[in-house]
Design a protein around this motif. Sequence first.
Motif, short mmCIF file in Angstrom:
data_model
loop_
_atom_site.label_atom_id
_atom_site.label_comp_id
_atom_site.label_asym_id
_atom_site.label_seq_id
_atom_site.Cartn_x
_atom_site.Cartn_y
_atom_site.Cartn_z
N UNK A 1 8.33 18.93 -15.14
CA UNK A 1 7.36 20.11 -15.33
C UNK A 1 7.28 20.94 -13.97
N UNK A 2 7.21 20.31 -12.85
CA UNK A 2 7.17 20.71 -11.30
C UNK A 2 7.27 19.61 -10.39
N UNK A 3 7.41 19.88 -9.46
CA UNK A 3 7.75 18.86 -8.25
C UNK A 3 6.39 19.07 -7.42
N UNK A 4 5.95 18.08 -6.25
CA UNK A 4 5.07 18.14 -5.67
C UNK A 4 5.13 18.81 -4.29
N UNK A 5 6.00 19.47 -4.23
CA UNK A 5 5.87 20.32 -2.87
C UNK A 5 5.38 21.50 -3.29
N UNK A 6 4.08 21.76 -2.42
CA UNK A 6 3.23 22.71 -2.29
C UNK A 6 3.81 24.27 -2.46
N UNK A 7 4.66 24.46 -1.73
CA UNK A 7 5.45 25.94 -1.30
C UNK A 7 6.81 25.73 -1.15
N UNK A 8 7.73 26.36 -1.57
CA UNK A 8 9.00 26.44 -1.62
C UNK A 8 9.59 27.57 -0.92
N UNK A 9 8.83 28.54 -0.87
CA UNK A 9 9.47 30.09 -0.32
C UNK A 9 9.63 30.74 -1.39
N UNK B 1 3.23 20.07 3.19
CA UNK B 1 3.12 18.66 2.69
C UNK B 1 3.07 18.36 1.29
N UNK B 2 3.68 17.33 0.81
CA UNK B 2 3.81 16.95 -0.44
C UNK B 2 2.46 16.91 -0.87
N UNK B 3 1.89 17.28 -2.27
CA UNK B 3 0.39 17.24 -2.86
C UNK B 3 0.67 17.38 -4.38
#
Length: 224
Positions: free
Chosen positions: A4-12, A221-223
Amino acid sequence: MFPIRDSINHHGPALVTRLLIAMNVAVFFWQVSLGPQGFQWVVYQYGFIPKAFFADPGGQFWHIFTSMFMHGGFEHILGNMWFLWVFGPAVEARLGTGRYLTVYVLAGIGAALTQAFFLPHSTVPMIGASGAISGVLGAYFVLFPRAWVLTLLWPLPPIFFWLPAALLIGYWVLIQVLYGLLGLPGVAWWAHVGGFAVGYLLTLVLRPRRPYKDEPFWYREYGF
């Protein structure tokens, strides 16, 4: 299992990923606009056929590129584009535009050649972006082994849970190899394996050597 999605808060901004998705969708709707017979015609005209490639490698090589932007149905393109959307942005931000495109394109080429190696006499056209996207998964496996992925477990009722990215992608690769060995028809399993291997190996070479903390543009940060 479906990510569904990964845990990285922001990818650019993920501009290249968005562009690749837009191009694939545009080509698919062009295919559909041709009607059933036209749809079938373009698959054979622009798909990658292993037997034809080995008969005329120079004349058929460009079919690798055209086949990477074609799909066989709505389920096919939706699945591929969703995987690209989930895993592509983080890889794009980490590698940068040039290296990301290099991994994507070379993984797509490697995927087609791997499928042709295992099934050299096949006359079935190979189409789809899954080989190139498998390369993106290989890159993600190298770059973000400690990330987590929110995963939907099928069938119904739906169950959502977080899995380590390395575990989820590793399981996915194992399934591709197993189904390839079993020779299950309908999917280019070896193309997935080949694309993943190319993406994995290229990323080992191309990934930035600076620590994550020195790259504030993409790193968060991962979250959950």
